[in-house]
Design an enzyme around this catalytic site. Structure first.
Site, short mmCIF file in Angstrom:
data_model
loop_
_atom_site.label_atom_id
_atom_site.label_comp_id
_atom_site.label_asym_id
_atom_site.label_seq_id
_atom_site.Cartn_x
_atom_site.Cartn_y
_atom_site.Cartn_z
N HIS A 61 0.84 -1.19 0.00
CA HIS A 61 0.00 0.00 0.00
C HIS A 61 0.87 1.24 0.00
CE1 HIS A 61 -3.99 -1.94 1.55
NE2 HIS A 61 -3.47 -2.57 0.50
N GLU A 63 1.16 3.67 2.09
CA GLU A 63 1.83 3.95 3.36
C GLU A 63 3.11 3.13 3.51
OE1 GLU A 63 -2.68 3.87 4.39
OE2 GLU A 63 -1.34 3.18 2.78
N ALA A 173 -24.59 6.71 -36.38
CA ALA A 173 -24.20 5.85 -37.49
C ALA A 173 -25.15 6.11 -38.65
CB ALA A 173 -24.26 4.38 -37.08
N TRP A 181 -15.23 6.33 -39.23
CA TRP A 181 -15.18 6.84 -37.86
C TRP A 181 -15.88 8.18 -37.82
CZ3 TRP A 181 -13.68 3.46 -34.36
CH2 TRP A 181 -12.78 2.47 -34.70
N ARG A 218 -5.84 0.40 -26.19
CA ARG A 218 -4.78 0.57 -27.18
C ARG A 218 -4.20 1.97 -27.03
NH1 ARG A 218 -8.93 -1.97 -29.72
NH2 ARG A 218 -9.62 -0.19 -30.96
N GLU A 311 -20.03 1.01 -23.68
CA GLU A 311 -19.86 1.38 -25.09
C GLU A 311 -20.86 0.54 -25.87
OE1 GLU A 311 -16.01 2.12 -26.76
OE2 GLU A 311 -15.03 1.75 -24.82
N GLY A 313 -25.00 0.61 -28.08
CA GLY A 313 -25.88 1.34 -28.97
C GLY A 313 -26.97 2.09 -28.24
N THR A 315 -30.08 1.50 -27.73
CA THR A 315 -31.06 0.78 -26.90
C THR A 315 -30.54 0.53 -25.50
OG1 THR A 315 -31.93 -0.29 -28.90
CG2 THR A 315 -32.52 -1.26 -26.78
#
Length: 390
Positions: A61, A63, A173, A181, A218, A311, A313, A315
């Site tokens: 930890h 400390e 989209a 993108w 990434r 991440e 859609g 719905t």
């Protein structure tokens, strides 16, 4: 809050040293999970004699790192810690014993540990050993750094951030489903930093089938600390798949890290295929039409998941928002237009009057590359009978 035993406010120097401890705590931003990110600074006679951060679960930890750096100079020093020192045996021995043994004279904690196994016991043990204690210094920033850990300990659910990317006209989209993108490379890199600090990334089956995402972190080597291990520290990938239709050939199973497929049906054949592909299959309350989203989050909390990044859609994101389960909405807005036939940002129940609209607060705006990043805190949206299931 000040120490009631001494009744004096924190000094400017106290603030400075705690701010340094918070800076150190961020060294564990991507790696300390499921533990909280904690920093510690030891100050003796106005001079820093030791400092440290908690970098990974099972490791020393903050400390302990600071005490080892300080050596004999820890005696009589003040320890500034961003979280109350632990008083129980967990993956490592309790820090209170080490502070007492080192002869520290004073301990200032940013806030009391929300973990009920600690919850003030650490400071009480230190006081019993004759050490002066105080808490409440820069508590807000300290809790914000560990927002997921704090929420899990207090409410039994992780902190939920929903990430969405849209065009200027609110579309995610084309009607065909093509979305790569919308946002710039700079915005996507920002998302990877958000992934790196998350314990789990949640997506829906629709997004999985349409985009076949890897859901990996990434980032360039110079953006990650040396102690970050890409395989063991990769966020858990979670697929919300009520009917268990996830293909075993999905890219999720080709990358380092773990994948959890959550379903509402009992399908031994499909479950066996996914298990062979490397997934864990978890059945949760719900029905083929959808999972119980509260049960999903509580199940993740039981797995020590502090921060969830969604991440998905329109719905799944809309259902979480309508149910009041979203703590933060992070929206990347690109300066482009997709037209009114393109896909919408969120699917929410229809509103009859403006008084039913969802109010958002805590708005923050920042430019990331060519895009705008808007961060809002939805608060508790009124739950609806048809919005808790997906």
């Amino acid at each position: 809050m000040t120490d009631s035993a001494i009744g004096t406010p924190f000094t400017a120097a106290d603030h400075r040293w705690m701010a340094r401890a918070l800076q150190l705590a961020r060294d564990g931003l991507y790696s300390a999970r499921p533990n909280p990110r904690v920093g510690c600074v030891l100050v003796n006679d106005g001079k820093v004699v030791g400092e440290g951060a908690h970098l990974r679960a099972g490791g020393p930890h903050a400390e302990i790192h600071a005490l080892e750096a300080a050596g004999a100079e820890a005696r009589g020093a003040t320890a500034f810690v961003t979280l109350e020192p632990c008083a129980h045996q967990g993956r490592t021995p309790p820090c209170t014993g080490a502070l007492v043994a080192a002869g520290v004279g004073r301990v200032v904690a940013a806030h009391v540990d929300p973990n009920p196994r600690v919850a003030g016991q650490g400071l009480t043990q230190l006081q019993a050993a004759g050490i002066t204690t105080a808490s409440g210094l820069l508590a807000g920033p300290a809790e914000s750094l560990n927002r997921g850990f704090v929420k899990r300990m207090r409410h039994g659910r992780p902190w939920v951030t929903v990430k969405l990317a849209q065009s200027l006209d609110g579309r995610t989209a084309l009607d065909s489903g093509e979305s790569r993108w919308i946002t710039s490379a700079a915005a996507r890199r920002d998302v990877h930093r958000l992934r790196a600090r998350s314990c789990a990334i949640v997506t829906g089956l629709g997004t999985l089938l349409a985009d076949d995402p890897a859901l990996t972190v990434r980032l360039a080597d110079d953006e990650l600390p040396d102690h970050y291990d890409a395989e063991s520290m990769a966020p858990l990938r979670v697929v919300v798949d009520s009917r268990l239709r996830t293909p075993p050939t999905a890219r999720l199973f080709q990358s380092p890290g773990r994948t959890l497929v959550c379903t509402a049906v009992d399908n031994p054949t499909a479950a066996a295929e996914l298990t062979a592909a490397g997934a864990e299959v978890l059945r949760l309350p719900g029905e083929p039409a959808g999972l119980d989203l509260v049960a999903l989050l509580e199940a993740l909390a039981r797995r020590e998941i502090n921060e969830v990044l969604v991440e998905a859609g329109a719905t799944l994101a809309g259902a979480l928002l309508a149910e009041g389960l979203v703590d933060e909405l992070r929206l990347y807005i690109a300066p482009t237009l997709l037209g009114d036939t393109a896909r919408p940002l969120l699917r929410l129940p229809a509103l009859a009057t403006m008084s039913e609209r969802h109010e958002l607060g805590g708005v923050g705006v920042r430019q990331v590359g060519r895009d705008l990043r808007v961060t809002v805190r939805p608060g508790a949206c009124p739950p609806r009978a048809d919005s808790g299931i997906l």
